[in-house]
Design a protein around this motif. Structure first.
Motif, mmCIF file in Angstrom:
data_model
loop_
_atom_site.group_PDB
_atom_site.id
_atom_site.type_symbol
_atom_site.label_atom_id
_atom_site.label_comp_id
_atom_site.label_asym_id
_atom_site.label_seq_id
_atom_site.Cartn_x
_atom_site.Cartn_y
_atom_site.Cartn_z
ATOM 1 N N MET A 117 -39.982 18.762 13.765
ATOM 2 C CA MET A 117 -38.639 18.364 13.396
ATOM 3 C C MET A 117 -38.119 19.256 12.270
ATOM 4 S SD MET A 117 -37.390 15.745 14.977
ATOM 5 C CE MET A 117 -37.962 14.563 16.152
ATOM 6 N N SER A 118 -36.829 19.319 12.158
ATOM 7 C CA SER A 118 -36.194 20.113 11.113
ATOM 8 C C SER A 118 -35.968 19.254 9.867
ATOM 9 C CB SER A 118 -34.857 20.633 11.632
ATOM 10 O OG SER A 118 -33.963 19.544 11.779
ATOM 11 N N ASP A 119 -35.281 19.843 8.900
ATOM 12 C CA ASP A 119 -34.945 19.100 7.686
ATOM 13 C C ASP A 119 -33.759 18.166 7.901
ATOM 14 O OD1 ASP A 119 -36.949 20.256 6.244
ATOM 15 O OD2 ASP A 119 -35.718 21.910 5.542
ATOM 16 N N LEU A 120 -33.093 18.307 9.008
ATOM 17 C CA LEU A 120 -31.947 17.460 9.332
ATOM 18 C C LEU A 120 -32.469 16.119 9.818
ATOM 19 C CD1 LEU A 120 -28.863 17.332 9.723
ATOM 20 C CD2 LEU A 120 -29.210 18.228 12.018
ATOM 21 N N ARG A 121 -32.290 15.075 9.004
ATOM 22 C CA ARG A 121 -32.864 13.768 9.354
ATOM 23 C C ARG A 121 -31.839 12.663 9.145
ATOM 24 N NH1 ARG A 121 -36.386 12.337 12.273
ATOM 25 N NH2 ARG A 121 -37.107 10.625 11.040
ATOM 26 N N LEU A 122 -31.852 11.744 10.036
ATOM 27 C CA LEU A 122 -31.117 10.504 9.892
ATOM 28 C C LEU A 122 -32.015 9.453 10.504
ATOM 29 C CD1 LEU A 122 -28.518 9.124 8.997
ATOM 30 C CD2 LEU A 122 -27.576 9.558 11.242
ATOM 31 N N GLU A 123 -32.421 8.519 9.695
ATOM 32 C CA GLU A 123 -33.380 7.523 10.152
ATOM 33 C C GLU A 123 -32.832 6.719 11.333
ATOM 34 O OE1 GLU A 123 -36.533 7.165 9.127
ATOM 35 O OE2 GLU A 123 -36.199 8.882 7.839
ATOM 36 N N ASP A 124 -33.670 6.497 12.326
ATOM 37 C CA ASP A 124 -33.289 5.692 13.484
ATOM 38 C C ASP A 124 -32.901 4.277 13.078
ATOM 39 O OD1 ASP A 124 -33.782 7.803 15.164
ATOM 40 O OD2 ASP A 124 -35.778 7.127 15.724
ATOM 41 N N THR A 125 -33.433 3.820 11.952
ATOM 42 C CA THR A 125 -33.123 2.464 11.513
ATOM 43 C C THR A 125 -31.639 2.292 11.224
ATOM 44 O OG1 THR A 125 -33.719 3.029 9.229
ATOM 45 C CG2 THR A 125 -35.419 1.987 10.592
ATOM 46 N N VAL A 126 -30.962 3.376 10.839
ATOM 47 C CA VAL A 126 -29.516 3.307 10.594
ATOM 48 C C VAL A 126 -28.809 2.937 11.884
ATOM 49 C CG1 VAL A 126 -27.460 4.635 9.985
ATOM 50 C CG2 VAL A 126 -29.570 4.930 8.659
ATOM 51 N N PHE A 127 -29.159 3.622 12.962
ATOM 52 C CA PHE A 127 -28.525 3.345 14.252
ATOM 53 C C PHE A 127 -28.910 1.963 14.769
ATOM 54 C CE2 PHE A 127 -28.551 8.079 14.415
ATOM 55 C CZ PHE A 127 -27.184 8.243 14.384
ATOM 56 N N GLU A 128 -30.160 1.596 14.591
ATOM 57 C CA GLU A 128 -30.601 0.277 15.044
ATOM 58 C C GLU A 128 -29.869 -0.837 14.288
ATOM 59 O OE1 GLU A 128 -32.396 -0.505 17.697
ATOM 60 O OE2 GLU A 128 -32.416 1.637 18.078
ATOM 61 N N HIS A 129 -29.684 -0.638 12.994
ATOM 62 C CA HIS A 129 -28.978 -1.634 12.191
ATOM 63 C C HIS A 129 -27.523 -1.750 12.652
ATOM 64 C CE1 HIS A 129 -27.891 -4.131 8.804
ATOM 65 N NE2 HIS A 129 -26.919 -3.293 8.505
ATOM 66 N N LEU A 130 -26.876 -0.614 12.882
ATOM 67 C CA LEU A 130 -25.492 -0.631 13.353
ATOM 68 C C LEU A 130 -25.381 -1.307 14.714
ATOM 69 C CD1 LEU A 130 -24.238 2.918 12.317
ATOM 70 C CD2 LEU A 130 -23.376 0.726 11.478
ATOM 71 N N LYS A 131 -26.296 -0.980 15.622
ATOM 72 C CA LYS A 131 -26.258 -1.594 16.957
ATOM 73 C C LYS A 131 -26.461 -3.107 16.859
ATOM 74 C CE LYS A 131 -29.305 0.941 19.080
ATOM 75 N NZ LYS A 131 -30.157 1.604 20.081
ATOM 76 N N LYS A 132 -27.397 -3.522 16.028
ATOM 77 C CA LYS A 132 -27.661 -4.950 15.863
ATOM 78 C C LYS A 132 -26.430 -5.654 15.298
ATOM 79 C CE LYS A 132 -30.841 -8.169 13.658
ATOM 80 N NZ LYS A 132 -31.978 -8.325 12.766
ATOM 81 N N THR A 133 -25.809 -5.053 14.295
ATOM 82 C CA THR A 133 -24.627 -5.641 13.678
ATOM 83 C C THR A 133 -23.487 -5.774 14.683
ATOM 84 O OG1 THR A 133 -25.218 -4.780 11.499
ATOM 85 C CG2 THR A 133 -22.905 -5.361 11.844
ATOM 86 N N ASP B 72 -28.333 9.670 20.303
ATOM 87 C CA ASP B 72 -28.917 10.608 21.278
ATOM 88 C C ASP B 72 -28.501 12.047 20.977
ATOM 89 O OD1 ASP B 72 -30.040 8.415 22.534
ATOM 90 O OD2 ASP B 72 -28.562 8.367 24.169
ATOM 91 N N THR B 73 -27.235 12.237 20.656
ATOM 92 C CA THR B 73 -26.730 13.579 20.345
ATOM 93 C C THR B 73 -27.370 14.110 19.074
ATOM 94 O OG1 THR B 73 -24.622 13.060 21.408
ATOM 95 C CG2 THR B 73 -24.643 14.932 19.904
ATOM 96 N N PHE B 74 -27.494 13.262 18.086
ATOM 97 C CA PHE B 74 -28.114 13.680 16.835
ATOM 98 C C PHE B 74 -29.566 14.093 17.075
ATOM 99 C CE2 PHE B 74 -30.172 13.283 12.774
ATOM 100 C CZ PHE B 74 -29.242 13.835 11.903
ATOM 101 N N ASP B 75 -30.299 13.307 17.842
ATOM 102 C CA ASP B 75 -31.696 13.653 18.156
ATOM 103 C C ASP B 75 -31.782 14.996 18.867
ATOM 104 O OD1 ASP B 75 -32.589 11.318 16.994
ATOM 105 O OD2 ASP B 75 -32.833 10.253 18.909
ATOM 106 N N LYS B 76 -30.874 15.221 19.814
ATOM 107 C CA LYS B 76 -30.860 16.491 20.557
ATOM 108 C C LYS B 76 -30.573 17.661 19.612
ATOM 109 C CE LYS B 76 -28.490 18.901 24.252
ATOM 110 N NZ LYS B 76 -27.276 18.960 25.039
ATOM 111 N N LEU B 77 -29.588 17.498 18.744
ATOM 112 C CA LEU B 77 -29.265 18.566 17.791
ATOM 113 C C LEU B 77 -30.409 18.810 16.821
ATOM 114 C CD1 LEU B 77 -25.549 17.712 16.986
ATOM 115 C CD2 LEU B 77 -26.406 19.655 18.314
ATOM 116 N N ASP B 78 -31.070 17.758 16.421
ATOM 117 C CA ASP B 78 -32.209 17.877 15.517
ATOM 118 C C ASP B 78 -33.322 18.700 16.181
ATOM 119 O OD1 ASP B 78 -33.634 17.378 13.123
ATOM 120 O OD2 ASP B 78 -34.662 15.682 14.068
#
Length: 99
Positions: free
Chosen positions: A1-17, A79-85
């Motif tokens: 992985m690169s230094d570009l990171r965004l925790e999956d928990t952010v997306f999971e929290h948003l989806k849950k909300t 999904d797009t973020f993961d692909k770009l990462d």
């Protein structure tokens, strides 16, 4: 992985909300639809209460659709973020090999 990171928990929290909002909107819409307006007594008031419930029911349904759409968009962004990462990580590997 690169230094570009965004925790999956952010997306999971948003989806849950947003999923929770959508579910609560649907519950409220059902409650309004099944409300007994005759409890207010006066026929004109009963009609006004029913109109109010219908209008709010429609609005709540629309809000539910939009929150459901937000969940879909959050999935697409993740999904797009993961692909770009992955692409960034691969490009960094190529640059290291080229040195």
């Amino acid at each position: 992985m690169s230094d570009l990171r965004l925790e999956d928990t952010v997306f999971e929290h948003l989806k849950k909300t947003f999923s929770s909002i959508s579910d609560r909107m649907e519950d409220a819409r059902r409650d309004l639809r099944s409300a007994d307006a005759s409890a207010v007594g006066e026929s004109k008031l009963i009609e006004d209460v029913q109109d109010f419930a219908d209008d709010w029911g429609y609005g709540i349904k629309q809000l539910g659709k939009h929150t459901h759409g937000a969940v879909k968009m959050i999935n697409t962004i993740g999904d797009t973020f993961d692909k770009l990462d992955q692409e960034l990580a691969e490009s960094l590997k190529v640059k290291k090999k080229g040195k």
